[in-house]
Design a protein around this motif. Sequence first.
Motif, PDB file in Angstrom:
ATOM      1  N   ASP A   1     130.404  71.158 100.814  1.00 51.58           N
ATOM      2  CA  ASP A   1     131.172  70.523 101.817  1.00 51.58           C
ATOM      3  C   ASP A   1     132.065  69.674 101.572  1.00 51.58           C
ATOM      4  O   ASP A   1     132.305  68.964 102.004  1.00 51.58           O
ATOM      5  N   VAL A   2     133.095  70.041 100.304  1.00 52.70           N
ATOM      6  CA  VAL A   2     133.763  69.379 100.046  1.00 52.70           C
ATOM      7  C   VAL A   2     134.975  69.103 101.071  1.00 52.70           C
ATOM      8  O   VAL A   2     135.859  67.940 101.156  1.00 52.70           O
ATOM      9  N   GLN A   3     135.415  69.784 102.047  1.00 53.78           N
ATOM     10  CA  GLN A   3     136.450  69.795 102.952  1.00 53.78           C
ATOM     11  C   GLN A   3     136.023  68.397 103.805  1.00 53.78           C
ATOM     12  O   GLN A   3     136.972  68.183 104.459  1.00 53.78           O
ATOM     13  N   HIS A   4     134.813  68.206 104.121  1.00 54.74           N
ATOM     14  CA  HIS A   4     134.632  67.205 104.881  1.00 54.74           C
ATOM     15  C   HIS A   4     134.323  65.840 103.952  1.00 54.74           C
ATOM     16  O   HIS A   4     134.245  64.619 104.585  1.00 54.74           O
ATOM     17  N   TRP A   5     133.661  66.104 102.562  1.00 55.01           N
ATOM     18  CA  TRP A   5     133.365  64.967 101.943  1.00 55.01           C
ATOM     19  C   TRP A   5     133.975  65.232 100.550  1.00 55.01           C
ATOM     20  O   TRP A   5     133.393  65.607  99.555  1.00 55.01           O
ATOM     21  N   PRO A   6     135.386  64.826 100.459  1.00 55.90           N
ATOM     22  CA  PRO A   6     135.972  65.295  99.218  1.00 55.90           C
ATOM     23  C   PRO A   6     135.803  64.206  98.012  1.00 55.90           C
ATOM     24  O   PRO A   6     136.271  64.397  96.795  1.00 55.90           O
ATOM     25  N   ASP A   7     135.326  63.005  98.396  1.00 54.77           N
ATOM     26  CA  ASP A   7     135.105  62.097  97.313  1.00 54.77           C
ATOM     27  C   ASP A   7     133.887  61.871  96.789  1.00 54.77           C
ATOM     28  O   ASP A   7     132.835  61.001  97.533  1.00 54.77           O
ATOM     29  N   THR A   8     133.489  62.467  95.720  1.00 52.66           N
ATOM     30  CA  THR A   8     131.998  62.767  95.072  1.00 52.66           C
ATOM     31  C   THR A   8     132.195  62.136  93.736  1.00 52.66           C
ATOM     32  O   THR A   8     133.327  62.313  93.020  1.00 52.66           O
ATOM     33  N   PRO A   9     131.298  61.577  92.705  1.00 53.06           N
ATOM     34  CA  PRO A   9     131.194  61.122  91.626  1.00 53.06           C
ATOM     35  C   PRO A   9     131.514  62.406  90.682  1.00 53.06           C
ATOM     36  O   PRO A   9     132.445  62.316  89.660  1.00 53.06           O
TER      37      PRO A   9
END
Length: 405
Positions: free
Chosen positions: A142-150
Amino acid sequence: MSSTRRIEKFTASLPMPPSLPIIGHATLFLGNTETIGNPEDAQLILENCLDKDVVYRFLRPWLGQGLFIAPLRLWKMHRKILLPVFHNKVIEEYIGVISKQADILTERLEEQSGKETFDVLSYISACTLDIVFETSMGEKMDVQHWPDTPYLRARHTVMEILNKRLFKVWLQPDCLFKLTKYAKEQKKNIELTHKFTNEVVQKRRLQFEAKESIGINNTKDSGDKIRPVLDMLFGREIEFTNEQLREHIDSITIAGNDTTALVIAYTLVLLGIHQDVQQRVYEEQQLIFGKDKRELNKEDLLQMQYLERVIKESMRLYTVVPIIARNIDRDIYLPHSKVTIPSGVGAVVGAFAIHRSVDVWGSNANDFDPDRFLPERSTNRHPSAFIPFSHGSRNCIGNVLTKLT
């Protein structure tokens, strides 16, 4: 020494512009450098010299012996096993995933309608990442909604450093690179990305072994909606280690995502510039879907003939992999250039130059003309005139998936 002299003798016969005292041809690395390429010579190199050039060594700490940069002997063994995984019928299972993520992308882009300019590539990259993670690893990120991960930040950092090494000559020697802050930063972030993929590989292996122990085969009929690429690599003729699986999956997700996202972004920009082409694409979609918001299927794709030509023309004008570098493992004569390339050197095929060549594409080679890919205009075209996915047996193994996306 004799080998060096032999190469110097051969290279002295190559056509080149005049050099300057002391610095030689160093000025070619500055300003506007023109790369010359032609299909005839490109075909010979790409079909006969399958080993990747040493320049790809920068990717080795990240991708290891993955298919993209694997040594020739290992590549031959592993590609034979991987090829059926990328068969058309298998890849068609992913159309549903692609359609779903495309719908999310459309919704997110609609939010920007009527507003100021924005970076469309970041939206497309998030979409293609969601597609490639689910289809290759079975992971819904779900990168489209949560694009900022480590993990995503680490990927971005590594790619930035690799780009620096590729284009800044002083960072290319390992002995100098290790003295910079980039070496430590690259190592830390590569370890983070490896940790993520290692965990996924281990989890999916345990799931595979659990199913196998109770007699459930790793097939579409086992109850899963789709079969991720990773799952289809278990239980093959070669029993891949977890490390090898990580290297192959990382190669697929890293090499496949950014190239696909760039192709889509360039296509959207070209459609924005050429409103008449955009209208024809829209009308074709209307004929296929009308007002129906149903999910995309294989038959729909087969009807998108004009859109296919638009995408091909986009890949021709804006080639996302502009050069293809190979190691020359035998003396090879190039009939078009009328020179012999000696064994032991590297050769660069300028895909971008070939795609823009007036000799190949005519006087309007720099114009955007999707209809140049009409069947009747493509009949006599050289097989290496259009090489966005390279050419020959070491072409892009995931080109079918890329085209679908």
